[in-house]
Structure formats: structure tokens, C-alpha cells
Enzyme design. Sequence first.
Site, PDB file in Angstrom:
ATOM      1  N   ASP A  72      -2.954 -34.242   5.852  1.00 33.68           N
ATOM      2  CA  ASP A  72      -3.995 -34.965   5.183  1.00 33.68           C
ATOM      3  C   ASP A  72      -3.332 -35.996   4.118  1.00 33.68           C
ATOM      4  O   ASP A  72      -2.246 -35.649   3.875  1.00 33.68           O
ATOM      5  CB  ASP A  72      -5.019 -34.142   4.726  1.00 33.68           C
ATOM      6  CG  ASP A  72      -5.872 -33.221   5.636  1.00 33.68           C
ATOM      7  OD1 ASP A  72      -5.942 -33.744   6.675  1.00 33.68           O
ATOM      8  OD2 ASP A  72      -6.493 -32.348   5.425  1.00 33.68           O
ATOM      9  N   GLU A  99      -0.617 -30.887  10.424  1.00 30.33           N
ATOM     10  CA  GLU A  99      -1.128 -29.982   9.563  1.00 30.33           C
ATOM     11  C   GLU A  99      -2.311 -29.011   9.806  1.00 30.33           C
ATOM     12  O   GLU A  99      -2.561 -27.820   9.844  1.00 30.33           O
ATOM     13  CB  GLU A  99      -1.670 -30.494   8.067  1.00 30.33           C
ATOM     14  CG  GLU A  99      -2.382 -29.806   6.980  1.00 30.33           C
ATOM     15  CD  GLU A  99      -2.875 -30.259   5.771  1.00 30.33           C
ATOM     16  OE1 GLU A  99      -3.606 -29.858   4.955  1.00 30.33           O
ATOM     17  OE2 GLU A  99      -2.296 -31.663   5.583  1.00 30.33           O
ATOM     18  N   TYR A 147       0.703  -1.232  -0.065  1.00 30.89           N
ATOM     19  CA  TYR A 147       0.111   0.017  -0.012  1.00 30.89           C
ATOM     20  C   TYR A 147       1.190   1.441   0.141  1.00 30.89           C
ATOM     21  O   TYR A 147       0.364   2.164  -0.678  1.00 30.89           O
ATOM     22  CB  TYR A 147      -1.007  -0.046   1.459  1.00 30.89           C
ATOM     23  CG  TYR A 147      -2.134  -1.006   1.078  1.00 30.89           C
ATOM     24  CD1 TYR A 147      -2.988  -0.496   0.023  1.00 30.89           C
ATOM     25  CD2 TYR A 147      -2.432  -1.918   1.871  1.00 30.89           C
ATOM     26  CE1 TYR A 147      -4.139  -1.431  -0.427  1.00 30.89           C
ATOM     27  CE2 TYR A 147      -3.369  -2.837   1.638  1.00 30.89           C
ATOM     28  CZ  TYR A 147      -4.390  -2.371   0.739  1.00 30.89           C
ATOM     29  OH  TYR A 147      -5.338  -3.404   0.371  1.00 30.89           O
TER      30      TYR A 147
END
Length: 364
Positions: A247, A195, A99
Site C-alpha cells: 500500500d 502486502e 504461559y
Amino acid sequence: MDKEARKKETLNKLLGIPRQWYSQMTRGDLPSITMPTRTKKNIEYDEDTEVWKYGDRERLREAGSEKSALHILKMAYVIWFIRHQIVENRSSTLRELYYISEGWKRAKFGAQNDSNLLIEDLEILTDVQREQFNLRPEEDGASVFGPLRIREETRRGPKEIHCGNDVGETGYQIPTNVEKLELVDHDAKMVIAIETGGMYARLIENGFDEKYDAILVHLKGQPARSTRRVLNRLAKEFELPVTVFTDGDPWSYRIYASVAYGSIKSAHISEILATPSARFIGVQPTDIRDYDLPSDKLTDQDIAALRAELTDPRFATEYWREQIDLQLSLNLKSEQQAFAARGLDFVTDEYLPARLSEMGVLKR
């Protein structure tokens, strides 16, 4: 090296870039920079450090075109901004830098990813981490829970914290700059990086850290650099075995790869971020088959990602070829929480002890 000496070295390396441009222009040459090509084809395994680094392929960016000239102009503005920030002992986030560039006219960035990539360019050119530029990501690091004692610099001076006894149930939050942390001591036999928040909370609730003397680290999805740095330090400084529990899908395997082998975008600092000794617990495709886990069909994107991993040098082992080929054959993926189908305690009482024993991490 003390704080002032590190600041001086950082500024000297940073300002070395515009000094090089000045020398080039005084010779009548166009200002330029040379960077390694940051692609999968240009990462190579370094046997000395056991991590993946950039290879010899390079690209020259010379201010002979509008696009390259604008890139060098933006880099000059960023160097100017970072210099002032370091001198004034200020800091900012990568989002704030994006920004701030709004006021730089033609040097402003069109998207935050562009400014992030330029900061990575500066890390490569200077061999200095962005944390020493006093730049930090918007997101926080993840958290640690277990038999680990650390010493942290706070505004009120150093503070010693036990990551199991002195914190709440979510653990100790990893700061963005872990170089300010001192790892004091531990009573652990292993580190498990996890995770998902749900599985991290399950292991804490079931007392897995106490029963098996384990330091638990929540990866919070794709791990932040600070999280990977903590894992690297735990392995190096305490010589603890590090394992990764994710996973069972291609995107999660890439989470493991970023921990163990390093990521393509940060291959320039793999030595301090990657933990080559880290091993994959699961969820393995063989687990999906052997435990008959609740699963979902692979999507077209999953299949494409798995096939891409078969050509990724970080997955070029017999183990990963067998697992990925099996997953493509099964056409299934599964989550860590799928073990709950066998009971809330199954993962901590049955699966993890069996898997860690099979890996030789847990000595029974």
C-alpha cells in the site's frame, strides 16, 4: 552440519551463558550480560553484507539492582526450559513459553512482549536463531505461488512440491522454520512480494505468475521472519530480482524496509533475513498523483510516521526523500486495491508491466 551436531552446538552456546555467570560469581563479581543497544540510533549500514546491523553502543545489565537481577533470573529459567526442550526433542510456541512462566514464581513474565524480547536477547548472546531453540511464533508464515519447486521434510519423509501445480489457489504455506526447506529449482524471472491478500489473489487469478514467470509471495502484512528468510534465499540461491508491492502509506514503507534493510528488533540476524537487493514497486506517492488513485487523507499518526522515516537511516536516499516529501505535500495515502477503480485487470495488464519495465526487472 547434521541435526545432532547442530543440537550440540546450540546447547553449548546456550549453556555458555550460565557458565559465564558461574565464573563471574566465583571471582566475587556480580553476574552480568552485555548487550547492544537496540534502538534506531544504534543501527549502522554494513557495506560488506549490504544490510543494517547493530552498532558499537552497548549496555551492561548487572545483577546490582532488583530489576537487573530479575532479568538475569528470568533468563536463567528460560535457558533451563530451552535446554530441556532441545534434549527431549520437543517444541513450543512463544505464547506457550509465556504461559509456562506462570509457574516460575518471581521469574514469571508480566507480558508476552517481555518474554519475546528475552528470547531475542538469547539469540544475540548465542548467535543462534530461536528456531534452533525449538521455539516458533504463534502465527504461521505466509504463502508462495508460482514456478518454484521445493523439497520439504515431512513426518513421512521428504516431499517435493511445485508451488504452482501442486497447491491450491492460496499457494504453498511457508513453514515457521524454512531452514528445513530445500529450494530445488525454478522457472522464474522475478519474485514479487505482495502486502495484501486481496492483491496476491488478484495476481494469481489474472495469471500474472504464468504470463511473466513470476514467483508471488504473500507478505501477510508485516512479514514473519520465515517469509523474509524465504525472500532472502530466493535472491541468494537463485539470484532472482526481488520486488515489493505494498500500500502507499508510511506503515507499508516500513514493511518494505523490513524486507530490504532488516528491522531494528532483528538487526542481529539481518544477514539471513534482509534482502538488500529488493526494490520497491509501489504504491508510490507519485502513483497516487499520476494515476489519480482513490485516496484518504493522512492522519496525524501517518504524518508523524512519515517524518520519522525521514530521519530513519534505512530511508536516507534521494528516492525516499522525494517520495515522502511529495506524500506530505499531497496529504494523501492509497491502497493497492485502489487500482481497481480503473478496472480489475488494470494492475496486472497496465501498472505492473509498466512499473517493472521502468525498473528494468521486466525485459520487453
